[in-house]
Structure formats: C-alpha cells, structure tokens
Design a protein around this motif. Structure first.
Motif, PDB file in Angstrom:
ATOM      1  N   UNK A 240     -16.933   3.495  10.077  1.00 31.31           N
ATOM      2  CA  UNK A 240     -17.251   2.587  11.177  1.00 31.31           C
ATOM      3  C   UNK A 240     -16.480   1.271  11.090  1.00 31.31           C
ATOM      4  N   UNK A 241     -15.903   0.998   9.903  1.00 33.97           N
ATOM      5  CA  UNK A 241     -15.174  -0.253   9.699  1.00 33.97           C
ATOM      6  C   UNK A 241     -13.666  -0.045   9.822  1.00 33.97           C
ATOM      7  N   UNK A 242     -13.128   0.963   9.129  1.00 38.80           N
ATOM      8  CA  UNK A 242     -11.676   1.144   9.112  1.00 38.80           C
ATOM      9  C   UNK A 242     -11.325   2.590   8.782  1.00 38.80           C
ATOM     10  N   UNK A 243     -10.079   2.977   9.054  1.00 38.44           N
ATOM     11  CA  UNK A 243      -9.675   4.369   8.845  1.00 38.44           C
ATOM     12  C   UNK A 243      -8.968   4.610   7.514  1.00 38.44           C
ATOM     13  N   UNK A 244      -8.920   3.573   6.632  1.00 35.84           N
ATOM     14  CA  UNK A 244      -8.347   3.744   5.307  1.00 35.84           C
ATOM     15  C   UNK A 244      -9.190   2.994   4.291  1.00 35.84           C
TER      16      UNK A 244
ATOM     17  N   UNK B 196      -6.718  13.206  -7.834  1.00 36.19           N
ATOM     18  CA  UNK B 196      -7.388  11.907  -7.950  1.00 36.19           C
ATOM     19  C   UNK B 196      -7.409  11.156  -6.614  1.00 36.19           C
ATOM     20  N   UNK B 197      -6.650  11.629  -5.657  1.00 38.63           N
ATOM     21  CA  UNK B 197      -6.556  10.952  -4.360  1.00 38.63           C
ATOM     22  C   UNK B 197      -7.719  11.393  -3.480  1.00 38.63           C
ATOM     23  N   UNK B 198      -8.801  10.630  -3.567  1.00 36.30           N
ATOM     24  CA  UNK B 198      -9.997  10.943  -2.772  1.00 36.30           C
ATOM     25  C   UNK B 198     -10.779   9.657  -2.546  1.00 36.30           C
ATOM     26  N   UNK B 199     -11.636   9.684  -1.549  1.00 30.23           N
ATOM     27  CA  UNK B 199     -12.436   8.504  -1.230  1.00 30.23           C
ATOM     28  C   UNK B 199     -13.622   8.385  -2.179  1.00 30.23           C
ATOM     29  N   UNK B 200     -14.175   7.178  -2.251  1.00 28.97           N
ATOM     30  CA  UNK B 200     -15.347   6.911  -3.077  1.00 28.97           C
ATOM     31  C   UNK B 200     -16.516   6.510  -2.198  1.00 28.97           C
ATOM     32  N   UNK B 201     -17.687   7.050  -2.514  1.00 30.65           N
ATOM     33  CA  UNK B 201     -18.898   6.716  -1.773  1.00 30.65           C
ATOM     34  C   UNK B 201     -19.616   5.515  -2.392  1.00 30.65           C
TER      35      UNK B 201
ATOM     36  N   UNK C 129       0.840  -1.203   0.000  1.00 30.25           N
ATOM     37  CA  UNK C 129       0.000   0.000   0.000  1.00 30.25           C
ATOM     38  C   UNK C 129       0.872   1.247   0.000  1.00 30.25           C
ATOM     39  N   UNK C 130       0.346   2.311  -0.613  1.00 35.18           N
ATOM     40  CA  UNK C 130       1.003   3.617  -0.610  1.00 35.18           C
ATOM     41  C   UNK C 130      -0.009   4.649  -0.124  1.00 35.18           C
ATOM     42  N   UNK C 131       0.341   5.405   0.900  1.00 34.24           N
ATOM     43  CA  UNK C 131      -0.570   6.418   1.423  1.00 34.24           C
ATOM     44  C   UNK C 131      -0.728   7.552   0.417  1.00 34.24           C
ATOM     45  N   UNK C 132      -1.984   7.865   0.077  1.00 36.23           N
ATOM     46  CA  UNK C 132      -2.249   8.895  -0.915  1.00 36.23           C
ATOM     47  C   UNK C 132      -1.734  10.265  -0.518  1.00 36.23           C
ATOM     48  N   UNK C 133      -1.652  10.522   0.777  1.00 36.77           N
ATOM     49  CA  UNK C 133      -1.212  11.834   1.249  1.00 36.77           C
ATOM     50  C   UNK C 133       0.267  12.075   0.976  1.00 36.77           C
ATOM     51  N   UNK C 134       1.049  10.996   0.851  1.00 38.75           N
ATOM     52  CA  UNK C 134       2.498  11.154   0.700  1.00 38.75           C
ATOM     53  C   UNK C 134       3.076  10.398  -0.497  1.00 38.75           C
ATOM     54  N   UNK C 135       2.219   9.774  -1.307  1.00 42.51           N
ATOM     55  CA  UNK C 135       2.700   8.936  -2.413  1.00 42.51           C
ATOM     56  C   UNK C 135       3.556   9.732  -3.396  1.00 42.51           C
ATOM     57  N   UNK C 136       3.302  11.027  -3.525  1.00 39.81           N
ATOM     58  CA  UNK C 136       4.024  11.862  -4.484  1.00 39.81           C
ATOM     59  C   UNK C 136       5.417  12.252  -4.009  1.00 39.81           C
TER      60      UNK C 136
ATOM     61  N   UNK D  26      -2.841   2.539  -3.877  1.00 36.80           N
ATOM     62  CA  UNK D  26      -2.877   3.831  -3.187  1.00 36.80           C
ATOM     63  C   UNK D  26      -4.107   3.880  -2.287  1.00 36.80           C
ATOM     64  N   UNK D  27      -3.923   4.306  -1.051  1.00 41.07           N
ATOM     65  CA  UNK D  27      -5.038   4.385  -0.105  1.00 41.07           C
ATOM     66  C   UNK D  27      -5.257   5.822   0.354  1.00 41.07           C
ATOM     67  N   UNK D  28      -6.437   6.045   0.913  1.00 35.16           N
ATOM     68  CA  UNK D  28      -6.790   7.368   1.415  1.00 35.16           C
ATOM     69  C   UNK D  28      -7.739   7.217   2.596  1.00 35.16           C
ATOM     70  N   UNK D  29      -8.228   8.332   3.114  1.00 33.47           N
ATOM     71  CA  UNK D  29      -9.205   8.279   4.193  1.00 33.47           C
ATOM     72  C   UNK D  29     -10.502   7.669   3.668  1.00 33.47           C
ATOM     73  N   UNK D  30     -11.247   6.972   4.502  1.00 34.88           N
ATOM     74  CA  UNK D  30     -12.463   6.293   4.030  1.00 34.88           C
ATOM     75  C   UNK D  30     -13.607   7.258   3.798  1.00 34.88           C
ATOM     76  N   UNK D  31     -14.581   6.808   3.009  1.00 30.98           N
ATOM     77  CA  UNK D  31     -15.819   7.562   2.880  1.00 30.98           C
ATOM     78  C   UNK D  31     -16.574   7.491   4.211  1.00 30.98           C
ATOM     79  N   UNK D  32     -17.602   8.304   4.342  1.00 32.51           N
ATOM     80  CA  UNK D  32     -18.316   8.402   5.610  1.00 32.51           C
ATOM     81  C   UNK D  32     -18.853   7.049   6.066  1.00 32.51           C
TER      82      UNK D  32
END
Length: 232
Positions: free
Chosen positions: A166-170, A197-202, A77-84, A156-162
């Motif tokens: 309740x399940x996980x923080x990524x 492009x680094x954003x969560x999906x609902x 996994x690569x954190x989207x906040x720092x992948x660049x 690439x991972x990011x913060x979860x959708x709303x």
C-alpha cells in the motif's frame, strides 16, 4: 527503491549487534536520520583475514571498470531480479556482498491518480530487532590519474511484502541473522544459490511522517524529528 535511510548508534550497539569490528574513527560516527546517496555509510563485510568488520563505503556503486565515478549517484539501488546479470552489479553480487545496517528507511506513497497531493513519506523500521541488515553489493574503483581508491555499495531491492504494497512497489532485501555467514562469505560464489536470498521481509512496521525528509542538498534536514509520526 530505497532513497533515504536512518542509522542510530552508538558504535558499541552496532558492533555488538553485527558481531563485527568497527574499523573507522569512532569519533566521527553520529546518528543520522536522513542518509542520502553518495555519502559515506557503514557496511558489514568480511576482510582478507576472514574477520567480520564494519567499513565505510560510498552509497552508490562505482563499478571498477567505469571511467567516471559520478555514476555513483545513479547506482544506489540494484534490482534483485537482475542484480546477478547487470554489468554494474554482477561482479559485486558474486564476490563482494555486504550488509548495510539501518535503523529504518523512508518510502514515499504516491497520491491517488488525478490528485494534486504530494507523495506521503513513511518511515519503515524493524518489527522485532534493533537494525535492518539490508543486502548490499560492493565494488572497488581506482582513479587511474591519482591512485584514489573508492569503496562503494548499492542496496539490493525486491518486491515489497504484502503489508508494504500500500506504500510502495519496492523494498530493500533484508538478510536474516541466521543467513549472515553464508551471505557475507566471499567464497560463496554460487550465483543461483545466492539468488535465493532475494526475497521480501514481513518483519517491518511503518507509519507516516512529515515532509522534511524530502529536502535535498543544502535543504536536507537531519533531525530525529523526521521519524516522528504524523496524521497523513
């Protein structure tokens, strides 16, 4: 993070959905319900001729500059906040991006603080399409002693959708179909623009599943039963 995922075929459905040519031996493709890091997985990329193709890459990035390919096990996994900006991922993010097809993936919900209960696995899947198109970065590593070429990728991972909080923080970054062309274009090297492009999906649904997916090594189970819902 994303530590296990699911991919169902057949190859014809995969190639039609991603409008890409499958380059590997189709006879070795099979449904997998418990894909772990360090295994070979299909990814969608643009080849040197500008054609959209599906290739096999090792899941777990091996940076081109490393001397030890076993680092792959730590870089799935690569954190989207720092992948660049991270040395392991920044070249891949700028030049070698891909889509990683997935029918769904697993995440583990931690028990309440103080509880002795095991983490509860959940199966997370697309709400309105056949596949997730998980954002990936790639690299090419060559063994200097043997000449072996290994192509590898990380999700690439990011913060979860709303809903998923309740399940996980990524959660994996999902690239919408209308953005595939720009995301895959190797000539698109505007890092600031790519970071958009680094954003969560609902567009996800999820439900609890059994503990079978938690196995590793020789204890790893790969069965459609893994994605059957249970009472948590």
């Amino acid at each position: 993070m994303c530590g296990r995922y699911v991919l169902e075929g057949p190859v014809s459905r995969l190639t039609e959905y991603f409008n890409a040519r499958y380059t590997a031996d189709e006879s070795i493709f099979q449904n997998s319900y418990n894909i772990p890091p360090t295994t070979q997985v299909p990814v969608v990329r643009i080849n040197r001729e500008g054609e959209r193709v599906i290739l096999l890459h090792t899941w777990g990035l091996i940076p081109h500059w490393t001397a030890d390919k076993t680092i792959s096990a730590k870089l799935n996994n690569a954190r989207g906040e720092t992948v660049h900006e991270k040395p392991s991922f920044r070249t891949g993010f700028k030049k070698y991006r891909c889509l990683i097809p997935s029918t769904g993936y697993y995440e583990w919900q931690a028990a309440e603080e103080g509880s002795q209960a095991r983490k509860q696995p959940y199966y997370i899947y697309p709400s309105d399409s056949s596949y997730f198109a998980m954002a990936g970065v790639c690299d090419h590593w060559v063994d200097k002693s043997t000449g072996e070429l290994v192509m590898s990728t990380a999700i690439i991972t990011t913060e979860p959708c709303q809903a998923l909080k309740e399940v996980h923080d990524r959660m994996p970054v999902m690239i919408p179909k209308e953005e595939w062309v720009n995301w895959l274009d190797p000539k698109n090297q505007d890092v600031d623009a790519l970071r958009n492009y680094i954003r969560s999906s609902e567009e996800v649904k999820f439900y609890p599943v059994g503990y079978g997916v938690s196995g590793i090594g020789k204890n790893r189970v790969d069965s459609e039963d893994l994605i059957k819902t249970i009472k948590p």
